[in-house]
Design a protein around this motif. Structure first.
Motif, mmCIF file in Angstrom:
data_model
loop_
_atom_site.group_PDB
_atom_site.id
_atom_site.type_symbol
_atom_site.label_atom_id
_atom_site.label_comp_id
_atom_site.label_asym_id
_atom_site.label_seq_id
_atom_site.Cartn_x
_atom_site.Cartn_y
_atom_site.Cartn_z
ATOM 1 N N GLU A 257 0.997 -1.048 -0.057
ATOM 2 C CA GLU A 257 -0.169 -0.189 0.092
ATOM 3 C C GLU A 257 1.534 1.065 0.312
ATOM 4 O O GLU A 257 1.966 1.537 0.426
ATOM 5 N N THR A 258 0.388 2.338 -0.096
ATOM 6 C CA THR A 258 0.564 3.443 -0.541
ATOM 7 C C THR A 258 0.586 4.639 0.604
ATOM 8 O O THR A 258 -1.553 4.373 0.877
ATOM 9 N N VAL A 259 1.364 5.120 1.266
ATOM 10 C CA VAL A 259 0.671 5.704 2.998
ATOM 11 C C VAL A 259 1.322 6.859 3.295
ATOM 12 O O VAL A 259 2.264 7.349 2.187
ATOM 13 N N MET A 260 0.659 8.079 3.350
ATOM 14 C CA MET A 260 1.394 9.009 3.829
ATOM 15 C C MET A 260 1.537 9.761 5.338
ATOM 16 O O MET A 260 0.385 9.544 6.084
ATOM 17 N N GLU A 261 2.393 9.816 6.035
ATOM 18 C CA GLU A 261 2.473 10.144 6.946
ATOM 19 C C GLU A 261 3.118 11.917 7.407
ATOM 20 O O GLU A 261 4.200 12.354 6.593
ATOM 21 N N VAL A 262 2.388 12.594 8.524
ATOM 22 C CA VAL A 262 2.707 13.574 9.142
ATOM 23 C C VAL A 262 3.415 14.209 9.945
ATOM 24 O O VAL A 262 3.508 13.849 10.545
ATOM 25 N N GLY A 263 4.786 15.013 9.671
ATOM 26 C CA GLY A 263 4.509 15.113 10.559
ATOM 27 C C GLY A 263 6.214 13.891 11.603
ATOM 28 O O GLY A 263 5.868 13.274 12.590
ATOM 29 N N PRO A 264 6.723 13.186 10.673
ATOM 30 C CA PRO A 264 7.144 11.842 11.401
ATOM 31 C C PRO A 264 8.219 11.917 12.724
ATOM 32 O O PRO A 264 8.788 11.473 13.294
ATOM 33 N N GLY A 265 9.284 12.857 12.730
ATOM 34 C CA GLY A 265 10.383 13.452 13.974
ATOM 35 C C GLY A 265 11.758 12.617 13.424
ATOM 36 O O GLY A 265 11.862 12.209 12.521
ATOM 37 N N PRO A 266 11.596 11.939 14.907
ATOM 38 C CA PRO A 266 13.107 10.967 14.717
ATOM 39 C C PRO A 266 12.897 9.312 14.394
ATOM 40 O O PRO A 266 12.959 9.045 13.790
ATOM 41 N N GLY A 267 10.766 9.650 13.508
ATOM 42 C CA GLY A 267 10.650 8.297 12.992
ATOM 43 C C GLY A 267 10.250 6.968 13.339
ATOM 44 O O GLY A 267 10.458 6.005 12.735
ATOM 45 N N GLY A 268 9.481 7.095 14.562
ATOM 46 C CA GLY A 268 9.390 5.886 15.423
ATOM 47 C C GLY A 268 8.356 5.413 14.651
ATOM 48 O O GLY A 268 8.056 3.689 13.767
ATOM 49 N N LEU A 269 7.044 6.482 14.418
ATOM 50 C CA LEU A 269 5.935 5.810 13.048
ATOM 51 C C LEU A 269 6.401 5.561 12.097
ATOM 52 O O LEU A 269 5.496 4.301 11.630
ATOM 53 N N THR A 270 7.291 5.841 11.450
ATOM 54 C CA THR A 270 7.687 5.706 9.854
ATOM 55 C C THR A 270 8.283 4.174 10.041
ATOM 56 O O THR A 270 7.909 3.319 9.023
ATOM 57 N N ARG A 271 9.638 4.066 10.809
ATOM 58 C CA ARG A 271 9.694 2.491 11.034
ATOM 59 C C ARG A 271 8.442 1.659 11.060
ATOM 60 O O ARG A 271 8.744 0.286 10.205
ATOM 61 N N ALA A 272 7.624 1.766 12.177
ATOM 62 C CA ALA A 272 6.526 1.387 11.866
ATOM 63 C C ALA A 272 5.670 0.501 10.906
ATOM 64 O O ALA A 272 5.844 -0.134 10.051
ATOM 65 N N ILE A 273 5.530 1.665 10.072
ATOM 66 C CA ILE A 273 4.488 2.217 8.821
ATOM 67 C C ILE A 273 5.541 0.697 7.782
ATOM 68 O O ILE A 273 5.502 -0.423 7.680
ATOM 69 N N LEU A 274 6.734 1.699 7.784
ATOM 70 C CA LEU A 274 7.703 0.834 6.760
ATOM 71 C C LEU A 274 7.577 -0.591 7.174
ATOM 72 O O LEU A 274 7.765 -2.309 6.696
ATOM 73 N N SER A 275 8.113 -1.371 8.922
ATOM 74 C CA SER A 275 8.038 -2.307 8.656
ATOM 75 C C SER A 275 7.077 -3.528 8.713
ATOM 76 O O SER A 275 6.828 -5.278 8.799
ATOM 77 N N GLU A 276 5.292 -3.017 8.585
ATOM 78 C CA GLU A 276 4.082 -3.427 8.379
ATOM 79 C C GLU A 276 4.565 -3.709 6.676
ATOM 80 O O GLU A 276 2.781 -4.206 6.085
ATOM 81 N N GLY A 277 5.307 -3.520 5.773
ATOM 82 C CA GLY A 277 5.342 -3.719 4.506
ATOM 83 C C GLY A 277 5.067 -2.622 3.764
ATOM 84 O O GLY A 277 4.536 -3.070 2.727
ATOM 85 N N ALA A 278 4.251 -1.042 4.455
ATOM 86 C CA ALA A 278 4.287 -0.700 2.831
ATOM 87 C C ALA A 278 4.831 -0.303 2.004
ATOM 88 O O ALA A 278 5.787 -0.120 2.497
ATOM 89 N N ALA A 279 5.098 -0.190 0.536
ATOM 90 C CA ALA A 279 5.320 -0.343 -0.777
ATOM 91 C C ALA A 279 5.675 1.159 -0.876
ATOM 92 O O ALA A 279 6.818 1.335 -1.103
ATOM 93 N N LYS A 280 5.372 2.431 -0.134
ATOM 94 C CA LYS A 280 5.739 3.292 -0.846
ATOM 95 C C LYS A 280 4.970 4.649 0.765
ATOM 96 O O LYS A 280 3.875 4.849 1.104
ATOM 97 N N LEU A 281 6.149 4.977 1.481
ATOM 98 C CA LEU A 281 5.801 5.453 2.051
ATOM 99 C C LEU A 281 6.146 7.591 2.231
ATOM 100 O O LEU A 281 7.214 7.542 1.206
ATOM 101 N N VAL A 282 4.826 8.565 2.009
ATOM 102 C CA VAL A 282 5.042 9.601 1.589
ATOM 103 C C VAL A 282 5.196 10.532 3.453
ATOM 104 O O VAL A 282 4.423 10.893 4.111
#
Length: 275
Positions: A49-74
């Motif tokens: 899936e494609t996901v958009m995140e706002v305000g990732p900061g140090p990237g804790g949630l960013t890592r989680a979204i990518l670990s769950e298999g998102a194909a593309k994270l903006v």
């Protein structure tokens, strides 16, 4: 597919880059990877899936979204201090992450995403409500929105009629989406701890609004009704012009009703009466 095995713990990242949460940016960093994983999973299956995140900061949630298999994270990050560390996250996750140094209120999601996407975000408190309203107007772009708000705002989104939290945000959100409260997060989970509890909400946009109404008119009617929420509707709707009692009668609503007594369906009927 690489899954961030080489990345240092988030506290080390914050120390390395000297990241202090900036109050002016509404930042509170969430460092508990169990919690960020739980938030990401609220969105459902993210593989491919494609996901958009706002305000990732140090990237804790960013890592989680990518670990769950998102194909593309903006990821949209206004804070330039975070860009270098997020580039490291991207490199460790097969460059599935694209980071844009932009203001989320100003971006054109249509141009960025190219296909229906999920939004998953720990929203900066100071722009959370305007961002939600912006995305509700563009809901056709999104499969789901898993968003963290301060609890008071979250309560307003899911509130039922005849409750203190019920108001404009409740009606607009519930008219356009299925809304559900997922879980609360204690202030202790954040660095620095905010003064309030946070709540994760999931909104799933409907193919069509729940009831027929023109959004512009509905928003005006709801704003007038709740602008003086203690007054009866025959009085609070006067600023809209015309004869409020006639419009209320046409919509099948008692003129002596107050705004918080009306459900979403009744507000839509009232909006149609004002067309």
């Amino acid at each position: 597919m690489s899954n961030g095995e080489n990345l240092p713990p988030l506290r080390d990242v914050i120390n390395k880059y000297g990241l202090r949460a900036e109050k002016s940016l509404g930042q509170n960093f969430l460092l508990d990877l169990n919690l960020t994983g739980r938030i990401a999973r609220c969105a459902g299956k993210l593989e491919g899936e494609t996901v958009m995140e706002v305000g990732p900061g140090p990237g804790g949630l960013t890592r989680a979204i990518l670990s769950e298999g998102a194909a593309k994270l903006v990821a949209i990050e206004k804070d330039t201090r975070c860009l270098e560390l997020l580039a490291e996250v991207s490199a460790d996750y097969d460059n599935r992450l694209t980071v844009l140094n932009e203001d989320a209120l100003e971006i054109s999601e249509e141009d960025l995403l190219g296909e229906k996407a999920h939004i998953i975000a720990n929203l900066p408190y100071n722009v959370a409500t305007p961002l939600l309203i912006k995305w509700l107007k563009k809901r056709h772009l999104f499969k789901s929105m898993t968003l963290m708000f301060q609890k008071e705002v979250a309560d307003r989104i899911v509130a039922a009629p005849r409750t203190k939290a019920y108001g404009r945000l409740s009606i607009l959100s519930q008219w356009l989406c299925d809304t559900s409260k997922q879980f609360d997060i204690s202030p202790k989970a954040f660095t620095p701890p905010p003064k309030v509890t946070s709540t994760v909400i999931k909104l799933v946009p409907l193919e069509q609004p729940r009831y027929e109404a023109k959004q512009e008119i509905l928003e005006k009617v709801v704003a007038a009704a709740f602008g003086q929420r203690r007054k009866m509707l025959r009085a609070s709707l006067k600023p809209l012009g015309g004869n409020p009692e006639e419009r209320l009668e046409k919509a099948g609503i008692k003129p002596t009703s107050r705004a918080e007594e009306l459900g979403v369906e009744e507000f839509c009927a009232l909006a149609r009466a004002y067309e």
